[in-house]
Design an enzyme around this catalytic site. Structure first.
Site, PDB file in Angstrom:
ATOM      1  N   SER A 145       0.778  -1.229  -0.006  1.00  0.00           N
ATOM      2  CA  SER A 145      -0.090  -0.004   0.008  1.00  0.00           C
ATOM      3  C   SER A 145       0.882   1.089   0.208  1.00  0.00           C
ATOM      4  CB  SER A 145      -0.924   0.028   1.197  1.00  0.00           C
ATOM      5  OG  SER A 145      -1.453   1.291   1.249  1.00  0.00           O
ATOM      6  N   TYR A 158      -1.675  -0.179  10.416  1.00  0.00           N
ATOM      7  CA  TYR A 158      -1.763  -0.620   9.186  1.00  0.00           C
ATOM      8  C   TYR A 158      -0.375  -0.390   8.325  1.00  0.00           C
ATOM      9  CZ  TYR A 158      -3.533  -1.413   4.286  1.00  0.00           C
ATOM     10  OH  TYR A 158      -3.697  -1.809   3.030  1.00  0.00           O
TER      11      TYR A 158
END
Length: 258
Positions: A145, A158
């Protein structure tokens, strides 16, 4: 020159997608099946996997739990049996996401992100890398990501796991490319999936999971190491990595109100 052997002709090629019950993984499985690949889909949701296999002739459902190393070992043995050897492509799409801020620390959630987003990838490596090395061919890809580029608000749990995947992929490329293997990292921006539905803020340049899958196929066909998209957003995120710390923190606070 391409950093990996380009992957263009999928007809009859075996691919194993770990984390393919929803979102990007599911859309990628559908796209690869349309290209003629023999797709093996894995995730915890046995029902979703079997529905996919029933709707896509020639594909296989292989339920597993990425947090269980033994589960990955058993699944890899089944993949090798179905494929008659090492698959052409193995993709780690499994992911967990809950927004978290340091002022509301949740150690259990921190651990779950680590277990699913990073340790699961290590379990997969332990299971599938030896046969890939023995074959001297194949491609490993990890879905990271842009949240792994630098620290972002609400990404306490995250972001660090995706940064770890980025570093892991870079080391693997250095070690494995001379042995004939391809390695890539996929860094999406905002993609409409069950995970991003949790966000209560505007997501710039939001794209569909189907668009993400096409970007991934395009990146593999070009032999890229990092596949990032949509570029109208990810180019800016990549540029932010180059800023001095003081400029970076100021820019992010201004943009997000953090």
């Amino acid at each position: 020159m391409p950093l990996n052997p380009p992957l263009r002709d999928w007809a009859g090629q075996w691919v194993w997608l770990v984390g393919a019950s929803t979102g990007i993984g599911r859309a990628l499985a559908e796209a690869l099946h349309r290209e003629g690949a023999r797709v093996i889909v894995s995730a915890r949701s046995e029902r979703a996997l079997r529905e996919f296999a029933a709707a896509h002739p020639g594909s296989h459902a292989l339920p597993l739990n990425v947090t269980d190393a033994q589960s990955l070992q058993q699944a890899a043995a089944q993949v090798l049996a179905w494929a008659g050897g090492a698959p052409a492509l193995v993709v780690y799409c499994a992911g967990h996401y809950r927004p978290q801020h340091a002022t509301a620390l949740d150690p259990v959630e921190l651990q779950k992100h680590l277990d699913v987003n990073y340790r699961g990838a290590l379990h997969l490596l332990g299971a599938i890398l030896p046969p890939l090395l023995a074959a001297g061919a194949g491609h490993l890809s990890f879905v990271g990501s842009v949240a792994g580029y630098r620290g972002l608000p609400r990404a306490l749990a995250y972001g660090p796991t995706k940064a770890a995947l980025q570093n892991l992929a870079e080391v693997l490329h250095l070690d494995l490319r001379p042995r004939g293997l391809g390695v890539s990292i996929v860094n999406p921006g905002f993609v409409a999936t069950p995970l991003t539905r949790q966000n209560d803020f505007e997501m710039p340049a939001l794209i569909s999971a189907e668009e993400a899958a096409q970007e991934m196929l395009r990146g593999w066909a070009q032999g890229r190491f990092e596949i990032h998209f949509p570029r109208r957003f990810t180019r800016w995120m990549r540029w932010l990595r180059l800023l001095p710390d003081a400029w970076y923190f100021a820019a992010v606070r201004r943009a997000t109100g953090a």
